[in-house]
Design an enzyme around this catalytic site. Sequence first.
Site, PDB file in Angstrom:
ATOM      1  N   GLN A  23      -2.418  12.415  10.049  1.00  0.00           N
ATOM      2  CA  GLN A  23      -1.358  12.828  10.969  1.00  0.00           C
ATOM      3  C   GLN A  23      -0.782  11.627  11.719  1.00  0.00           C
ATOM      4  OE1 GLN A  23      -0.953  15.831  14.845  1.00  0.00           O
ATOM      5  NE2 GLN A  23      -2.716  15.986  13.499  1.00  0.00           N
ATOM      6  N   GLU A  46     -15.819  18.759   5.449  1.00  0.00           N
ATOM      7  CA  GLU A  46     -14.964  19.381   4.437  1.00  0.00           C
ATOM      8  C   GLU A  46     -15.594  19.277   3.048  1.00  0.00           C
ATOM      9  OE1 GLU A  46     -10.521  19.798   5.949  1.00  0.00           O
ATOM     10  OE2 GLU A  46     -10.857  17.914   4.876  1.00  0.00           O
ATOM     11  N   GLY A  62       0.807  -1.210   0.000  1.00  0.00           N
ATOM     12  CA  GLY A  62       0.000   0.000   0.000  1.00  0.00           C
ATOM     13  C   GLY A  62       0.840   1.260   0.000  1.00  0.00           C
ATOM     14  N   ALA A  63       0.466   2.209  -0.879  1.00  0.00           N
ATOM     15  CA  ALA A  63       1.208   3.469  -0.986  1.00  0.00           C
ATOM     16  C   ALA A  63       0.328   4.652  -0.604  1.00  0.00           C
ATOM     17  CB  ALA A  63       1.760   3.641  -2.402  1.00  0.00           C
ATOM     18  N   GLY A  64      -0.401   4.500   0.515  1.00  0.00           N
ATOM     19  CA  GLY A  64      -1.094   5.648   1.090  1.00  0.00           C
ATOM     20  C   GLY A  64      -0.118   6.429   1.954  1.00  0.00           C
TER      21      GLY A  64
END
Length: 402
Positions: free
Chosen positions: A316, A170, A10-12
Amino acid sequence: MRKPKILVLGAGYAGMMTTKKLSQQLRPDEADITLVNKHNYHYLTTWLHEVAAGTATPNSSRVMISDVVNTKRVQLHFDSVVEIKKDEQRVILENGELSYDYLVIALGFETATFGIPGIKEHALKIENINSSRYIRDHIEFQFARYSSSDEKNEDALNILVGGAGFTGIEFVGELAKRVPELCKEYNVPREKVRIINVEAAPNILPGFDEELVEYAQKSLEERGVEFRIGTKIQKCTEEGFIVGDDHEEIKAGTVVWTGGVQANPVVQQSGFELVKGKVNVDGDLRVPGHDNIFIIGDCSWVMDKENDRPYPANAQSAIQEAETCASNLTSLLRNEELQDFSFDYKGTVASLGGADAMGTILDDKKLYGMKAKAMKNIIDDRYLFLVGGPKLVLKKGKVKFF
């Protein structure tokens, strides 16, 4: 002697930062590092609400992995993960398989429906670049169809959003900015369009300071967002939501669910035990009983032992978990002591669309309006700097230097 194989799935936010840190901390002779991801790009999940609303382009939220990862140190493998065979130390992919000595599972999330009938089948979700682009196109199609039709379906212009957490708020903030632009483009009176946010909790943005919540709700309401707070969604249909004890029907041409996330289904299908949709990991981010497997990001819960509850699951914390994960992997290879993860809260700022935002920074200092929006942009650009340096900030950053 064979070098150990580190496999990152995974490349999050979590996977990218782990890979980046490993490539910086480990010497080439210490380990082979492979990053597996479905696409050849990394997308900024916390920017997707802008893509979905149509206030940002898909490309603005996408970073090519090969542009920010050192391909001399990291092998990139673009494929989908099917199953993790942890007892055999193999990962089955759609187009092959890979073995590992150490595994980092950072496969991201899928939308959690909380058992609400029809959400999975009928609601749109802000999950990735393509789903967000689809929402944008779907909304615009409703305007185009309404504008060109002789028989006006008033409900078709309604945009119904389930969930008033961070993403939901948002998103409606960006819609409050985008809808007037669409109305002008398609010659639709603004009063014909309703943006409706439904939340079962007694207020929006659970966990936020009461003053900040009041500011956010007032700001959004003044720009045309309607809130149905303390209203449970009983069912989602093709035409909208059935809500409340009296089963009121709210119809809309666009229905978007932002109610929550859980671990990628591959995790459970591979035999890992889930608690409330995620895996409980030890303090050092490893899976209990599997000393060579780390699970980070949206796939896991990490306990805050002082407060006896999980740390917040957001970008974060994912970035900070990645730093601890990479450091602990390096320590494992060097037979050094591992460290427990500790979340360093730096504040949270939520965009409310346009130049408006609110949130807290550092020692819970509250920010509102343009100051908060500027800080939000700085926070977003800080991540770009961490993963891609000044070049990526200049290319994709939100703070303009000239």
